[in-house]
Design an enzyme around this catalytic site. Sequence first.
Site, mmCIF file in Angstrom:
data_model
loop_
_atom_site.group_PDB
_atom_site.id
_atom_site.type_symbol
_atom_site.label_atom_id
_atom_site.label_comp_id
_atom_site.label_asym_id
_atom_site.label_seq_id
_atom_site.Cartn_x
_atom_site.Cartn_y
_atom_site.Cartn_z
ATOM 1 N N GLU A 79 0.801 -1.246 0.001
ATOM 2 C CA GLU A 79 -0.091 0.073 -0.030
ATOM 3 C C GLU A 79 0.817 1.326 -0.103
ATOM 4 O OE1 GLU A 79 -3.099 0.044 -0.401
ATOM 5 O OE2 GLU A 79 -3.963 -2.035 -0.058
ATOM 6 N N ARG A 83 0.637 3.725 -3.503
ATOM 7 C CA ARG A 83 0.042 5.153 -2.975
ATOM 8 C C ARG A 83 0.957 6.218 -2.784
ATOM 9 N NH1 ARG A 83 -5.793 3.892 -0.219
ATOM 10 N NH2 ARG A 83 -5.425 1.655 -0.434
ATOM 11 N N ASP A 212 -4.381 -9.778 -8.705
ATOM 12 C CA ASP A 212 -4.747 -9.002 -9.623
ATOM 13 C C ASP A 212 -3.499 -8.105 -10.243
ATOM 14 O OD1 ASP A 212 -4.695 -7.504 -7.227
ATOM 15 O OD2 ASP A 212 -6.529 -6.478 -7.401
ATOM 16 N N GLU A 346 -12.079 0.113 -10.626
ATOM 17 C CA GLU A 346 -11.624 -0.583 -11.687
ATOM 18 C C GLU A 346 -12.759 -0.741 -12.813
ATOM 19 O OE1 GLU A 346 -11.793 -1.425 -8.410
ATOM 20 O OE2 GLU A 346 -9.906 -1.586 -8.087
ATOM 21 N N THR A 432 -0.666 0.844 -10.362
ATOM 22 C CA THR A 432 -2.015 0.139 -9.974
ATOM 23 C C THR A 432 -2.832 1.213 -9.336
ATOM 24 O OG1 THR A 432 -3.082 -1.931 -9.508
ATOM 25 C CG2 THR A 432 -1.281 -1.002 -7.842
#
Length: 452
Positions: A79, A83, A212, A346, A432
Amino acid sequence: MMKHAWDSYQRYAWGSNELRPVSKQGHSSNLFGSIKGATIVDALDTLYIMEMFEEFDVATDWVEKNLDFSVNAEVSVFEVNIRFVGGLLSAYYLSGKEVFRRKAVELGEKLLPAFKTPTGIPWALLNLKSGVGRNWPWASGGSSILAEYGTLHLEFMHLSKLSGNPEFAQKVMNIRKVLNRLDKPQGLYPNYLNPNSGQWGQHHVSVGGLGDSFYEYLLKAWLMSDKTDEEGKNMYYDALQAIETNLMRKSSSGLTYIAEWKGGLLEHKMGHLTCFAGGMIALGADGAPDDKTGHQMEEAAEIARTCHESYARTALKLGPEAFRFDGGVEAIATRQNEKYFILRPEVIETYMYMWRFTHDPKYRDWGWEAVQALEQHCRVEGGYSGVRDVYASSPNHDDVQQSFYLAETLKYLYLLFSDDDHLPFEHWVFNTEAHPLPVIRKEIKDRPNEVE
Ligand code: DMJ
């Protein structure tokens, strides 16, 4: 929408990781330890792209004065990478401001101890001060997770480029080496891998949560390398072939979906997270081997249609966290704990890619439907909130404005309604979390006949 989300965050939660838009206060997820300002860093590039320069300057000032990584706390390596490192890198490449480069490299260096395992497969969690790592207690006998250790590649390649330190790139290239030595059941990559033994954990496979973005980063590593990373390319197209054969199915009414695989048995469920795959497959279709470009574009369009159906079949016209194709239902959530919508990007992300590649107006229509639903059901006085049940006739708000709503959902919506030369795919690859990173051009000496 961005203005409302940002102004509300600034008014009620400035400096916190996220905003609670109903109770109008800050909210901090433990994914970021005691690092602060996730929404600020995640939103920087969106502000810049939308030409909200005053807000961008205020955010830059906060980063300069307050963004601090010397915290004695455990963070999620994944994360923080997607980010914070991703957000800082994009802000640097878009604005050229040195502070973002410096902070990105500083944070990257703090993440390096996560790779101190017998195999070099990183831990999921890391104490940024002590450098001690561990894995999620629930993850198959101490395993690391595919979508976590497999979603560092793009950012780490840029960290090496920007710092001159090859270590970042070496760490992520080693992950591939470990993966390539392992047998893959039916060519599939299980979600769990033990960083001590280098062996797979449970044989669960998913193109949604836990799997994913590993697949996404194989393709994008190749694209971001100016198509020089043949290993990434081959791993991506081989994995996609295995997914098509083993996980992709068509419902009785003809909706294509990607199921989950548990030790050879299919669970006929598709997550909202899995809906990013429409965009990914479209992005990769052009480079597909064996004349499969057309086939992959059709597949991508079918996934976009299925994900649109998952929205259309709800009361609020927003998609559930997961929907099923069993027990007589198609593209509908049947379990109460899968009916929520947390402002995820998404489906809109896939519309954006499909629009760019086809210019079929239906993708803008579908994006506009989502805008209307967001405005009607998620917008509250103090920002935007997720909802607990998309099948309920009126929204029950969860009181969280996720940072990825500003980083991704609103950015992809903006790009869906922008011209194609706004962040063109030939020059930019989105991480992502929707942070654009520039393609790293081949050395000029490799292209003697071209002019930079
Ligand atoms: C984001 O943090 C990223 O898109 C990640 O890949 C998956 N989860 C959220 C959005 O849903």
